[in-house]
Motif scaffolding. Sequence first.
Motif, PDB file in Angstrom:
ATOM      1  N   VAL A  49       0.859  -1.181   0.000  1.00  0.00           N
ATOM      2  CA  VAL A  49       0.000   0.000   0.000  1.00  0.00           C
ATOM      3  C   VAL A  49       0.894   1.230   0.000  1.00  0.00           C
ATOM      4  O   VAL A  49       1.985   1.215   0.568  1.00  0.00           O
ATOM      5  CB  VAL A  49      -0.961   0.043   1.209  1.00  0.00           C
ATOM      6  CG1 VAL A  49      -1.948  -1.100   1.162  1.00  0.00           C
ATOM      7  CG2 VAL A  49      -0.200   0.042   2.521  1.00  0.00           C
ATOM      8  N   ARG A  50       0.430   2.278  -0.649  1.00  0.00           N
ATOM      9  CA  ARG A  50       1.207   3.512  -0.735  1.00  0.00           C
ATOM     10  C   ARG A  50       0.454   4.633  -0.045  1.00  0.00           C
ATOM     11  O   ARG A  50      -0.686   4.941  -0.406  1.00  0.00           O
ATOM     12  CB  ARG A  50       1.484   3.862  -2.198  1.00  0.00           C
ATOM     13  CG  ARG A  50       2.307   2.805  -2.925  1.00  0.00           C
ATOM     14  CD  ARG A  50       2.433   3.109  -4.406  1.00  0.00           C
ATOM     15  NE  ARG A  50       3.171   2.034  -5.092  1.00  0.00           N
ATOM     16  CZ  ARG A  50       3.354   1.983  -6.401  1.00  0.00           C
ATOM     17  NH1 ARG A  50       2.834   2.936  -7.181  1.00  0.00           N
ATOM     18  NH2 ARG A  50       4.039   0.986  -6.942  1.00  0.00           N
ATOM     19  N   THR A 275      -0.318  -4.507  -5.482  1.00  0.00           N
ATOM     20  CA  THR A 275      -0.498  -3.150  -4.955  1.00  0.00           C
ATOM     21  C   THR A 275      -1.980  -2.866  -4.776  1.00  0.00           C
ATOM     22  O   THR A 275      -2.757  -2.969  -5.730  1.00  0.00           O
ATOM     23  CB  THR A 275       0.131  -2.109  -5.889  1.00  0.00           C
ATOM     24  OG1 THR A 275       1.529  -2.399  -6.041  1.00  0.00           O
ATOM     25  CG2 THR A 275      -0.024  -0.712  -5.321  1.00  0.00           C
ATOM     26  N   GLU A 277      -4.875  -0.409  -4.413  1.00  0.00           N
ATOM     27  CA  GLU A 277      -5.172   0.983  -4.738  1.00  0.00           C
ATOM     28  C   GLU A 277      -6.285   1.510  -3.832  1.00  0.00           C
ATOM     29  O   GLU A 277      -7.171   0.750  -3.436  1.00  0.00           O
ATOM     30  CB  GLU A 277      -5.597   1.110  -6.201  1.00  0.00           C
ATOM     31  CG  GLU A 277      -4.540   0.669  -7.199  1.00  0.00           C
ATOM     32  CD  GLU A 277      -3.312   1.552  -7.181  1.00  0.00           C
ATOM     33  OE1 GLU A 277      -3.431   2.723  -6.729  1.00  0.00           O
ATOM     34  OE2 GLU A 277      -2.244   1.092  -7.618  1.00  0.00           O
ATOM     35  N   PRO A 278      -6.245   2.798  -3.514  1.00  0.00           N
ATOM     36  CA  PRO A 278      -7.312   3.372  -2.685  1.00  0.00           C
ATOM     37  C   PRO A 278      -8.663   3.279  -3.393  1.00  0.00           C
ATOM     38  O   PRO A 278      -8.776   3.605  -4.571  1.00  0.00           O
ATOM     39  CB  PRO A 278      -6.881   4.841  -2.511  1.00  0.00           C
ATOM     40  CG  PRO A 278      -5.434   4.855  -2.814  1.00  0.00           C
ATOM     41  CD  PRO A 278      -5.201   3.775  -3.825  1.00  0.00           C
ATOM     42  N   GLN A 283     -11.367   7.414  -0.465  1.00  0.00           N
ATOM     43  CA  GLN A 283     -11.576   8.740  -1.029  1.00  0.00           C
ATOM     44  C   GLN A 283     -12.680   9.496  -0.288  1.00  0.00           C
ATOM     45  O   GLN A 283     -12.565  10.708  -0.052  1.00  0.00           O
ATOM     46  CB  GLN A 283     -11.907   8.618  -2.516  1.00  0.00           C
ATOM     47  CG  GLN A 283     -10.765   8.034  -3.335  1.00  0.00           C
ATOM     48  CD  GLN A 283     -11.151   7.766  -4.780  1.00  0.00           C
ATOM     49  OE1 GLN A 283     -12.298   8.017  -5.166  1.00  0.00           O
ATOM     50  NE2 GLN A 283     -10.238   7.253  -5.570  1.00  0.00           N
TER      51      GLN A 283
END
Length: 484
Positions: A49-50, A275, A277-278, A283
């Motif tokens: 996660v980023r 990965t 993603e949000p 959001q």
Amino acid sequence: MRRVLPRPSSRSPCISLMRLLSFMALALFAAINAYKGFAQPSTPLVVEVRVDGIISPASADFIVRGLEQAAKDKAELFVIQLDTPGGLDTSMRTVVRQILASPVPVATFVGPAGARAASAGTFILYASHIAAMTPASNLGAASPVQIGGSPQPAVPATPATAPKAQQGGDEGDTPAKDAKAGTSAAHGDTMMNKVTNDAAAYIRSLAQLRGRNIKFAESAVRDAASMSASEALDAHVVDFVASDLGDLLKQVDGREVKLTTGTTVLHTLDARIQTIEPGWRYQLLALIANPQVALVLLMVGIYGLFYEMLNPGLALPGVAGFICLLLGLYAFQLLPVSWTGVGLLALGISLMVAEAFLPSFGVIGAGGVVAFVLGGLFLTDTGIPEFDLSIPFLVAVALCSVAFLIIVGAVAARAHKHPVVSGREDMLGQEGVVASVGRTAVYASIHGESWRVRCPDSLQEGDQVRVKALDGLTLLVERIKAGP
């Protein structure tokens, strides 16, 4: 006596042969699959996660859900690629608790190049099983911010700052007065000392758990110390310095990690990277978990309900206002807000709304504006610009609210001055023609409708009449012109 032998079935050998062939095919298929599984073990999975930005309720929820997904998929490693200036203490502690209890090893990787793990990010880095950084990155500056302002630290007594009476100073500067002043300063620093000591003990415990540099951890909290990536590696603050995630996975391959469930050895060479993603949830939380957005939602909600009460039956303002009000209250529940500030905001909005109904000549409205601005100032005080409401923003929102109320009041006053165009009152002064005259009642056509009328004069069909008054459903009229 003739003996009859049973006739052999022609299907039996065929059916047996088909069953045998089916069984052999199934056995061969199972053997091939078993061989493939033994010869080619499943590729290890690394979940990433980023997080880029402040540590907020939204980012904490994003990390926690990523950890849950990694545990569900039985990932070999969970990687948090981090670039943050800091964040909220409550959100940071949520992330740290989940990392400490995670059944999957967690690596915090400060990246990409030029990234930082400041303040709350330093705590997350220390809590992780593996700490890594990219070149040209930094960490530290983890001093907590005093809520309500940052008092000046107490200055220890030195010969230069000793009581003047002991150095031959003025007679009024007695040791008693200086002691009293020192006591007041110490009392002002008590809350800041409690917060700082708590944070220092927290990060010290994390450093002891992971075997990392304790001295720097405490210095980062007490003195806002910072380090570059190479310095952190030399000081045993981080475990690796890697150019990218692929380089990190090569370096950690074969490393032994201690989890709450036991010890495991990482196999991350040629791992498959997934990965996360949000999504829409992240959001939405990132949007509403912002004091400015939360405040606007609260105002829209209150004004929507206010407009619905003025115009019952429209439905849309009431439904939209109720949804916005609930979202605003939910955002305030996520944020570290002062409920005194929330109360002042609600009072200010209520007074501004009341100004539209009460003849106070602006006094109630002005009080509402003052309460609204003060409530916004008291609402949050985190020291993080993204989470604090500025005075220009509060004044602009208050002025917009006042302008809205002035426009609504002006429209209402103008409508009040206009003549009535509907209802019973609209019949006064209207003219019509007598349609029929009976023994007991006379009816006239007025506004295209048939009304029962009463007149002191005798009426005939075709007479023109004017309405002077109403008596229930009967119109009292006068004859203005005789009919043909």
